[in-house]
Design a protein around this motif. Sequence first.
Motif, PDB file in Angstrom:
ATOM      1  N   GLY A 208       0.796  -1.222   0.000  1.00 26.22           N
ATOM      2  CA  GLY A 208       0.000   0.000   0.000  1.00 26.22           C
ATOM      3  C   GLY A 208       0.826   1.268   0.000  1.00 26.22           C
ATOM      4  O   GLY A 208       0.299   2.347  -0.303  1.00 26.22           O
ATOM      5  N   ARG A 209       2.103   1.154   0.321  1.00 20.09           N
ATOM      6  CA  ARG A 209       2.990   2.330   0.317  1.00 20.09           C
ATOM      7  C   ARG A 209       3.601   2.587  -1.060  1.00 20.09           C
ATOM      8  O   ARG A 209       4.254   3.608  -1.267  1.00 20.09           O
ATOM      9  N   GLN A 210       3.413   1.640  -2.004  1.00 20.25           N
ATOM     10  CA  GLN A 210       3.940   1.858  -3.344  1.00 20.25           C
ATOM     11  C   GLN A 210       3.185   2.996  -4.029  1.00 20.25           C
ATOM     12  O   GLN A 210       1.975   3.160  -3.851  1.00 20.25           O
ATOM     13  N   ARG A 211       3.901   3.771  -4.825  1.00 16.20           N
ATOM     14  CA  ARG A 211       3.305   4.964  -5.431  1.00 16.20           C
ATOM     15  C   ARG A 211       2.166   4.654  -6.385  1.00 16.20           C
ATOM     16  O   ARG A 211       1.272   5.483  -6.578  1.00 16.20           O
ATOM     17  N   ASN A 212       2.192   3.465  -6.983  1.00 18.99           N
ATOM     18  CA  ASN A 212       1.160   3.123  -7.961  1.00 18.99           C
ATOM     19  C   ASN A 212      -0.009   2.363  -7.355  1.00 18.99           C
ATOM     20  O   ASN A 212      -0.910   1.933  -8.064  1.00 18.99           O
ATOM     21  N   VAL A 213       0.011   2.193  -6.034  1.00 26.83           N
ATOM     22  CA  VAL A 213      -1.022   1.378  -5.370  1.00 26.83           C
ATOM     23  C   VAL A 213      -1.755   2.198  -4.323  1.00 26.83           C
ATOM     24  O   VAL A 213      -1.140   2.945  -3.554  1.00 26.83           O
ATOM     25  N   GLU A 214      -3.082   2.051  -4.301  1.00 23.42           N
ATOM     26  CA  GLU A 214      -3.901   2.644  -3.251  1.00 23.42           C
ATOM     27  C   GLU A 214      -4.735   1.544  -2.614  1.00 23.42           C
ATOM     28  O   GLU A 214      -5.428   0.793  -3.311  1.00 23.42           O
ATOM     29  N   VAL A 215      -4.638   1.431  -1.294  1.00 20.70           N
ATOM     30  CA  VAL A 215      -5.433   0.468  -0.546  1.00 20.70           C
ATOM     31  C   VAL A 215      -6.399   1.241   0.341  1.00 20.70           C
ATOM     32  O   VAL A 215      -5.979   2.150   1.065  1.00 20.70           O
ATOM     33  N   GLN A 216      -7.675   0.889   0.257  1.00 25.60           N
ATOM     34  CA  GLN A 216      -8.687   1.540   1.083  1.00 25.60           C
ATOM     35  C   GLN A 216      -9.501   0.490   1.825  1.00 25.60           C
ATOM     36  O   GLN A 216      -9.772  -0.595   1.304  1.00 25.60           O
ATOM     37  N   VAL A 217      -9.890   0.842   3.031  1.00 24.55           N
ATOM     38  CA  VAL A 217     -10.699  -0.045   3.865  1.00 24.55           C
ATOM     39  C   VAL A 217     -12.124   0.495   3.928  1.00 24.55           C
ATOM     40  O   VAL A 217     -12.329   1.692   4.147  1.00 24.55           O
ATOM     41  N   MET A 218     -13.083  -0.399   3.731  1.00 25.33           N
ATOM     42  CA  MET A 218     -14.492  -0.049   3.894  1.00 25.33           C
ATOM     43  C   MET A 218     -14.912  -0.443   5.306  1.00 25.33           C
ATOM     44  O   MET A 218     -15.038  -1.628   5.616  1.00 25.33           O
ATOM     45  N   PRO A 219     -15.120   0.538   6.192  1.00 26.59           N
ATOM     46  CA  PRO A 219     -15.466   0.218   7.582  1.00 26.59           C
ATOM     47  C   PRO A 219     -16.824  -0.488   7.682  1.00 26.59           C
ATOM     48  O   PRO A 219     -17.763  -0.163   6.963  1.00 26.59           O
ATOM     49  N   THR A 220     -16.905  -1.436   8.584  1.00 26.03           N
ATOM     50  CA  THR A 220     -18.152  -2.165   8.791  1.00 26.03           C
ATOM     51  C   THR A 220     -19.257  -1.248   9.285  1.00 26.03           C
ATOM     52  O   THR A 220     -20.444  -1.493   9.027  1.00 26.03           O
ATOM     53  N   VAL A 221     -18.910  -0.156   9.959  1.00 26.81           N
ATOM     54  CA  VAL A 221     -19.918   0.732  10.550  1.00 26.81           C
ATOM     55  C   VAL A 221     -20.547   1.685   9.532  1.00 26.81           C
ATOM     56  O   VAL A 221     -21.453   2.438   9.886  1.00 26.81           O
ATOM     57  N   ARG A 222     -20.093   1.667   8.293  1.00 30.11           N
ATOM     58  CA  ARG A 222     -20.658   2.559   7.287  1.00 30.11           C
ATOM     59  C   ARG A 222     -22.152   2.281   7.103  1.00 30.11           C
ATOM     60  O   ARG A 222     -22.561   1.143   6.919  1.00 30.11           O
ATOM     61  N   GLU A 223     -22.943   3.337   7.134  1.00 26.26           N
ATOM     62  CA  GLU A 223     -24.376   3.182   6.926  1.00 26.26           C
ATOM     63  C   GLU A 223     -24.719   3.085   5.450  1.00 26.26           C
ATOM     64  O   GLU A 223     -25.780   2.567   5.076  1.00 26.26           O
TER      65      GLU A 223
END
Length: 292
Positions: A208-223
């Motif tokens: 996820g720290r690589q410049r060409n990569v984006e990692v995102q987390v979808m939180p369980t609490v999202r409505e």
Amino acid sequence: MALDEAGTEPDAEVGGAPQTGKRSESRPENGVAVAFGRQLKLLRVRAGLDRTEFGKRVGYSAQSIASFEQGRRIPQPAFIDDADAAVDAGGLLLTLKDEVVRAQYPAFFRDAARLEAEALELYLYAVSAVPGLLQTEEYTRALLAMRRPLLDEDIIEQRVASRIARQELLNRWPAPLMSFVIEEAVLRRPFGGTTVLRGVLERILLVGRQRNVEVQVMPTVREDNAGLDGPFTLITPKTGDQLAYLEVQGRSILLTDRDEVRAVAARYGIIRSQALTPQESLVFIKKLLGEL
């Protein structure tokens, strides 16, 4: 299911109408592997080598050589290079190398593997397990060992090796643009145990720290979560339009219709906006690691 996130790989026939594929979990015997094995045996015998002596030259046991020759196990590219030299094949085995490399994947994933390897952009939404490109060897093996019906040990080892080999994509230059949105629950599931989970979380942080990569987390609490229809992968090839891959319960579909792909791409954009930012996500994953 997003490109093999749960231990499988997708089908992908390019062009024409959307394609569907049924997962096959039989032994890894197939036409390419059998043809390569017969050619290998013929050249080995011609060179006057028994399996034990040949195995010593290429760094494999006689039992492994037998598996290759019988088409029960598919060799890695480095073995093909060494074998061609060991039997003085003059490049004959090397001519089969690309096909053998593709044959290491399930039939329904071979075209997708080619698309993935050459992709300019890859966008993945994962809801069941960590995507294959982010998995560790131990995590992959744990996923495959859990499959029901049970997989043959040869298949498990073959799939582990092929998945790790696929991760060379992350080191390719020019680097493909890659985006992963992963459900929080995925990052909490201790498949293989706490040590295995810690290892895969550390790998996600590293990639996820690589410049060409984006990692995102979808939180369980999202409505609000636009991903309720399930996981998917968006692939932008070097040539042609963007494609969308879907999989569920052993059935895979590659969408090529522009309107359908556009709808999936729009959904991914909304999912990304609902998830934590890449920076927030890395902080969140570090927090999860601290809780283990």
